[in-house]
Design a protein around this motif. Structure first.
Motif: not given
Length: 115
Positions: A8-28
């Motif tokens: 669903t739309f909510q699931e896709r936005t949650q997955m995108a947010a998790k992927a973004k957080q993981a990328a930021l964590k890796q960058l930091k």
């Protein structure tokens, strides 16, 4: 095995947010670059740019030299062609005075031979 269900739309936005957080964590997690390393990189970049500029100028000078040589060769060929055309051209017709002078010379030579 359960059938595939579209997220669903909510699931896709949650997955995108998790992927973004993981990328930021890796960058930091990456180490920061020190000032010395930055200075070295800048000096290396400046040296590289100067070397490229020098090579570019040498190449441009060589090109200008070749260009000048070609122009001189072209001009020389034009001069030679003009000289060849001039040599191959028939002589201009003689004027009446030149014809008279040639006749008089032949007449004088004939008189000399008879004496």
């Amino acid at each position: 095995m359960p059938p595939f269900s579209e997220p669903t739309f909510q699931e896709r936005t949650q997955m995108a947010a998790k992927a973004k957080q993981a990328a930021l964590k890796q960058l930091k997690a990456q180490p920061t670059v020190s000032d010395e390393v930055l200075a070295e990189r800048k000096a290396a970049r400046i040296a590289r740019e100067e070397k490229k500029a020098k090579a570019r100028e040498e190449k441009r000078a060589a090109f200008e030299l070749v260009k000048a040589e070609r122009k001189a060769a072209k001009e020389q060929a034009a001069v030679e062609k003009a000289a060849a055309e001039e040599a191959a051209a028939p002589p201009p017709p003689l004027t009446e005075a030149e014809k008279k002078a040639a006749r008089d010379l032949r007449y004088a030579n004939r008189k000399k031979r008879r004496k």
